[in-house]
Design a protein around this motif. Structure first.
Motif, PDB file in Angstrom:
ATOM      1  N   ASN A 241      41.583 -50.224  20.338  1.00 27.34           N
ATOM      2  CA  ASN A 241      41.641 -51.422  19.498  1.00 27.34           C
ATOM      3  C   ASN A 241      42.890 -51.501  18.631  1.00 27.34           C
ATOM      4  OD1 ASN A 241      41.094 -49.485  17.570  1.00 27.34           O
ATOM      5  ND2 ASN A 241      39.248 -50.462  16.770  1.00 27.34           N
TER       6      ASN A 241
ATOM      7  N   PRO B  96      46.978 -52.230  18.440  1.00 26.17           N
ATOM      8  CA  PRO B  96      47.801 -53.131  19.264  1.00 26.17           C
ATOM      9  C   PRO B  96      48.659 -52.428  20.312  1.00 26.17           C
ATOM     10  CG  PRO B  96      47.906 -53.787  16.969  1.00 26.17           C
ATOM     11  CD  PRO B  96      47.184 -52.474  16.999  1.00 26.17           C
TER      12      PRO B  96
ATOM     13  N   GLY C  16      47.580 -52.621  24.090  1.00 25.93           N
ATOM     14  CA  GLY C  16      48.590 -53.311  24.889  1.00 25.93           C
ATOM     15  C   GLY C  16      49.094 -52.463  26.039  1.00 25.93           C
TER      16      GLY C  16
ATOM     17  N   LYS D  19      53.411 -54.911  23.128  1.00 25.01           N
ATOM     18  CA  LYS D  19      52.160 -55.083  22.383  1.00 25.01           C
ATOM     19  C   LYS D  19      51.400 -56.332  22.811  1.00 25.01           C
ATOM     20  CE  LYS D  19      54.023 -55.009  18.328  1.00 25.01           C
ATOM     21  NZ  LYS D  19      54.130 -55.076  16.851  1.00 25.01           N
TER      22      LYS D  19
ATOM     23  N   SER E 222      48.250 -58.624  23.763  1.00 24.00           N
ATOM     24  CA  SER E 222      46.844 -58.618  23.364  1.00 24.00           C
ATOM     25  C   SER E 222      46.033 -59.331  24.432  1.00 24.00           C
ATOM     26  CB  SER E 222      46.680 -59.333  22.024  1.00 24.00           C
ATOM     27  OG  SER E 222      46.930 -60.723  22.176  1.00 24.00           O
TER      28      SER E 222
ATOM     29  N   ASP F  71      46.988 -62.722  25.419  1.00 23.58           N
ATOM     30  CA  ASP F  71      48.178 -62.921  26.253  1.00 23.58           C
ATOM     31  C   ASP F  71      47.875 -62.903  27.749  1.00 23.58           C
ATOM     32  OD1 ASP F  71      50.155 -63.112  24.174  1.00 23.58           O
ATOM     33  OD2 ASP F  71      49.898 -60.961  23.833  1.00 23.58           O
TER      34      ASP F  71
ATOM     35  N   GLU G 162      37.523 -54.161  22.952  1.00 23.76           N
ATOM     36  CA  GLU G 162      38.378 -53.263  22.180  1.00 23.76           C
ATOM     37  C   GLU G 162      37.516 -52.315  21.351  1.00 23.76           C
ATOM     38  OE1 GLU G 162      42.320 -55.765  21.220  1.00 23.76           O
ATOM     39  OE2 GLU G 162      40.462 -56.681  20.488  1.00 23.76           O
TER      40      GLU G 162
END
Length: 259
Positions: A127, A129, A133, A154, A156, A159, A171
């Motif tokens: 969880n 970033p 990622g 990074k 998420s 994205d 996450e």
């Protein structure tokens, strides 16, 4: 009399050496980071640096403790994670040397291959970033997701632009991911937590990150301390032939030295 004098002289020399040794606290996470630093300790001690190892169970507190001066260095994070922490929290912390790389893996208790995951399967990721990622980038690179252009290191969940398997990405705190394996189809787990849970980071992942890349771990210190003598000794001791041999022998490819 001569022997007694020599012994007394040797004792005084040892006491003087001990008195002049500098002591620092170095923060690590449990597992390989702590084990490697144990191998570093005797090498640093010969150079006059006494290392006290302080273990933290997550990825947030070691930087908070460093910024507060509670420890003098830490060794647990890669550069993208440090960069994110500095940007988000304003820490005046810098990296002073690279250490090791832990190629992240995706593990499953239920499936032998990622291709076997059914549509709608739940995949757990860290969880934070950068490590979350990192797993999304791995899934993208292996063709299971598409991500928005220009996401950098990074991305998420927001994205994701294409998800053919309709994977449900959840996450979870990185340290808890091994415990999540019975409840999810697969989970992306950092090597230190995988090893701590008894997983083999070389043989067990159903997907594994390319070991070459930006995720080499670093030793970090406060910016005001970066030129202090203890920093050079710590980095030199860590990046020694003896420690490299320890890493190669102990981890057999699960952890890779950067030098």
């Amino acid at each position: 009399m001569l022997l007694r004098t020599l012994l007394a002289g040797a004792t005084i020399a040892l006491l003087a050496s001990a008195a002049s040794a500098e002591t620092i606290k170095v923060g690590v996470t449990p597992g390989p980071h702590a084990q490697i630093l144990e191998a570093v300790k005797p090498i640093a001690a010969k150079k006059g640096l006494d290392i006290q190892i302080v273990e933290f169970s997550d990825y947030v507190v070691p930087n908070t403790a460093l910024a507060a001066g509670e420890i003098q260095a830490n060794s647990f994070q890669h550069q993208p994670y440090l960069d994110n922490q500095v940007a988000d929290r304003g820490f005046k912390i810098v990296s002073v040397g690279t250490t090791v790389n832990f190629p992240i893996g995706i593990y499953s208790k239920k499936y032998k291959s990622f291709d076997d995951l059914p549509a709608g399967a739940t995949v757990a990721i860290p969880n934070d970033p950068t490590n979350g990622g990192r797993v999304l980038l791995l899934l993208r690179d292996k063709g299971y997701l598409k991500l928005r252009d220009g996401v950098g290191f990074k991305p998420s969940v927001a994205d994701i632009t294409d998800n053919p398997k309709k994977l449900k990405i959840v996450e979870i705190d990185a340290a808890q991911l091994p415990r999540s394996l019975p409840d999810v189809a697969a989970a992306g787990i950092n090597t230190n937590y995988a090893k701590e849970a008894g997983l083999d980071p070389v043989k067990d992942p159903i997907l594994r990150e390319d070991p070459k890349g930006p995720y080499v771990n670093v030793i970090a210190v406060r910016a005001v301390d970066k030129d202090k003598p203890f920093v050079a000794i710590l980095v030199e001791s860590y990046r020694s032939p003896e420690v490299k041999a320890f890493i190669d022998t102990t981890y057999k490819g699960a952890v890779l030295s950067s030098w």
